[in-house]
Design a protein around this motif. Structure first.
Motif, PDB file in Angstrom:
ATOM      1  N   LEU A 128       0.632  -1.111   0.062  1.00  0.00           N
ATOM      2  CA  LEU A 128      -0.025   0.073  -0.038  1.00  0.00           C
ATOM      3  C   LEU A 128       0.868   1.268  -0.038  1.00  0.00           C
ATOM      4  O   LEU A 128       0.493   2.193  -0.911  1.00  0.00           O
ATOM      5  CB  LEU A 128      -0.934  -0.063   1.310  1.00  0.00           C
ATOM      6  N   PHE A 129       1.997   1.384   0.858  1.00  0.00           N
ATOM      7  CA  PHE A 129       2.848   2.415   0.655  1.00  0.00           C
ATOM      8  C   PHE A 129       3.467   2.660  -0.332  1.00  0.00           C
ATOM      9  O   PHE A 129       3.862   3.616  -0.933  1.00  0.00           O
ATOM     10  CB  PHE A 129       4.064   2.432   2.116  1.00  0.00           C
ATOM     11  N   GLY A 130       4.003   1.616  -1.108  1.00  0.00           N
ATOM     12  CA  GLY A 130       4.594   1.734  -2.342  1.00  0.00           C
ATOM     13  C   GLY A 130       3.715   2.375  -3.336  1.00  0.00           C
ATOM     14  O   GLY A 130       4.030   3.134  -4.155  1.00  0.00           O
ATOM     15  N   LYS A 131       2.557   1.741  -3.310  1.00  0.00           N
ATOM     16  CA  LYS A 131       1.296   2.498  -4.306  1.00  0.00           C
ATOM     17  C   LYS A 131       1.272   3.864  -4.173  1.00  0.00           C
ATOM     18  O   LYS A 131       1.328   4.783  -4.951  1.00  0.00           O
ATOM     19  CB  LYS A 131      -0.020   1.502  -4.057  1.00  0.00           C
ATOM     20  N   LEU A 132       1.061   4.336  -2.766  1.00  0.00           N
ATOM     21  CA  LEU A 132       0.851   5.489  -2.276  1.00  0.00           C
ATOM     22  C   LEU A 132       1.923   6.646  -2.779  1.00  0.00           C
ATOM     23  O   LEU A 132       1.901   7.608  -3.531  1.00  0.00           O
ATOM     24  CB  LEU A 132       0.443   5.760  -1.056  1.00  0.00           C
ATOM     25  N   LEU A 133       3.229   6.017  -2.638  1.00  0.00           N
ATOM     26  CA  LEU A 133       4.364   6.816  -2.985  1.00  0.00           C
ATOM     27  C   LEU A 133       4.372   7.033  -4.449  1.00  0.00           C
ATOM     28  O   LEU A 133       4.646   7.936  -4.960  1.00  0.00           O
ATOM     29  CB  LEU A 133       5.590   6.075  -2.352  1.00  0.00           C
ATOM     30  N   ARG A 134       4.111   5.961  -5.194  1.00  0.00           N
ATOM     31  CA  ARG A 134       4.030   6.090  -6.709  1.00  0.00           C
ATOM     32  C   ARG A 134       3.212   7.108  -7.120  1.00  0.00           C
ATOM     33  O   ARG A 134       3.196   8.025  -8.323  1.00  0.00           O
ATOM     34  CB  ARG A 134       3.827   4.762  -7.274  1.00  0.00           C
ATOM     35  N   GLN A 135       1.656   7.257  -6.455  1.00  0.00           N
ATOM     36  CA  GLN A 135       0.812   7.905  -6.760  1.00  0.00           C
ATOM     37  C   GLN A 135       1.232   9.381  -6.482  1.00  0.00           C
ATOM     38  O   GLN A 135       1.067  10.433  -7.449  1.00  0.00           O
ATOM     39  CB  GLN A 135      -0.456   7.806  -6.051  1.00  0.00           C
ATOM     40  N   LEU A 156       6.864  12.241   2.777  1.00  0.00           N
ATOM     41  CA  LEU A 156       8.023  12.010   3.718  1.00  0.00           C
ATOM     42  C   LEU A 156       7.370  10.931   5.077  1.00  0.00           C
ATOM     43  O   LEU A 156       8.141  10.018   5.348  1.00  0.00           O
ATOM     44  CB  LEU A 156       8.536  13.182   4.435  1.00  0.00           C
ATOM     45  N   THR A 157       6.287  11.197   5.328  1.00  0.00           N
ATOM     46  CA  THR A 157       5.571  10.475   6.308  1.00  0.00           C
ATOM     47  C   THR A 157       5.497   9.115   5.670  1.00  0.00           C
ATOM     48  O   THR A 157       5.403   8.073   6.520  1.00  0.00           O
ATOM     49  CB  THR A 157       4.537  11.034   7.182  1.00  0.00           C
ATOM     50  N   CYS A 158       4.747   9.033   4.548  1.00  0.00           N
ATOM     51  CA  CYS A 158       4.591   7.779   3.766  1.00  0.00           C
ATOM     52  C   CYS A 158       5.843   6.833   4.008  1.00  0.00           C
ATOM     53  O   CYS A 158       6.125   5.803   4.099  1.00  0.00           O
ATOM     54  CB  CYS A 158       3.912   7.827   2.569  1.00  0.00           C
ATOM     55  N   LEU A 159       7.192   7.421   3.759  1.00  0.00           N
ATOM     56  CA  LEU A 159       8.423   6.745   3.519  1.00  0.00           C
ATOM     57  C   LEU A 159       8.716   6.259   4.865  1.00  0.00           C
ATOM     58  O   LEU A 159       9.187   5.152   5.097  1.00  0.00           O
ATOM     59  CB  LEU A 159       9.420   7.881   3.126  1.00  0.00           C
ATOM     60  N   ARG A 160       8.364   7.068   5.949  1.00  0.00           N
ATOM     61  CA  ARG A 160       8.811   6.550   7.263  1.00  0.00           C
ATOM     62  C   ARG A 160       7.616   5.505   7.394  1.00  0.00           C
ATOM     63  O   ARG A 160       8.173   4.366   8.260  1.00  0.00           O
ATOM     64  CB  ARG A 160       8.060   7.596   8.310  1.00  0.00           C
ATOM     65  N   GLY A 161       6.488   5.354   7.252  1.00  0.00           N
ATOM     66  CA  GLY A 161       5.629   4.220   7.389  1.00  0.00           C
ATOM     67  C   GLY A 161       6.081   2.945   6.714  1.00  0.00           C
ATOM     68  O   GLY A 161       6.149   1.780   7.296  1.00  0.00           O
ATOM     69  N   LEU A 162       6.556   3.218   5.609  1.00  0.00           N
ATOM     70  CA  LEU A 162       7.211   2.106   4.953  1.00  0.00           C
ATOM     71  C   LEU A 162       8.240   1.467   5.437  1.00  0.00           C
ATOM     72  O   LEU A 162       8.563   0.267   5.569  1.00  0.00           O
ATOM     73  CB  LEU A 162       7.520   2.663   3.250  1.00  0.00           C
ATOM     74  N   ALA A 163       9.157   2.381   5.682  1.00  0.00           N
ATOM     75  CA  ALA A 163      10.348   1.787   6.417  1.00  0.00           C
ATOM     76  C   ALA A 163       9.951   1.149   7.962  1.00  0.00           C
ATOM     77  O   ALA A 163      10.663  -0.048   8.193  1.00  0.00           O
ATOM     78  CB  ALA A 163      11.326   2.856   7.061  1.00  0.00           C
TER      79      ALA A 163
END
Length: 189
Positions: A128-135, A156-163
């Motif tokens: 999901l995070f990968g998809k959101l980041l691409r969007q 940036l917060t999505c990157l933190r969630g992904l990590a």
């Protein structure tokens, strides 16, 4: 941090109804702040009374009327003040870690199962995070987006969630393998 600040930050992208805010929380904000929809509605009411958000009624012909909320100048000032305050260190509070802590004295089969379930759930959130980041970045590559992207905070917060989810998944898989291996070696004795 109070829920109020998470709500104000979520409303920075424009006007949202309570329902839309709950959806925005599910997708973006939930990776660092969880709230039930009822909590969000109650918080919107408080923020409106305090003048930190403004609500307006939207009349709809085929559906019930709805209220849309946006951050006011006072709400933005509240966020500025919050951003300038010292942040408290984060901490982990997780019942699964208590179970792992007790692994030397309890049966580990249910713990291993829960670790693997959590790893699987983390995989779904990673996707999901990968998809959101691409969007969010569209056709722009990540480094270019990080240098020049329009609205960088949610990214940036999505990157933190992904990590976080990647680390969570990796830890769960490693610990389940360790516990499984120890269980097998104990059974062979």
């Amino acid at each position: 941090m109070a829920l109020r600040h998470a709500v104000l930050a979520a409303l920075l992208d424009g006007e949202y109804s309570g329902y839309q805010l709950a959806k925005a929380f599910d997708v973006g904000v939930a990776n660092f702040w969880y709230a039930l929809p009822q909590q969000l509605y109650a918080e919107l009411t408080k923020l409106e009374k305090e003048g930190l958000v403004a609500g307006r009624q939207v009349v709809q012909e085929t559906r019930p009327n709805k209220r849309l909320f946006r951050v006011t100048d006072a709400g933005l000032a509240e966020l500025e003040e919050f951003a300038a305050s010292v942040s408290k260190p984060s901490f982990i509070r997780d019942d699964l870690l208590v179970k792992v802590q007790a692994a030397d004295h309890i049966g580990t089969a249910p713990v291993i199962e829960q670790l693997e379930e959590r790893a699987s759930a983390a995989d779904a959130r990673i996707e999901l995070f990968g998809k959101l980041l691409r969007q969010m970045r569209g056709d722009t590559d990540e480094e270019e987006f990080l240098r020049r992207g329009e609205r960088i905070g949610p990214y940036l917060t999505c990157l933190r969630g992904l990590a976080f989810e990647q680390g969570n998944r990796d830890w769960c898989l490693r610990i389940s393998a360790v516990l499984r291996g120890r269980r097998t070696s104990h059974e062979q004795r």
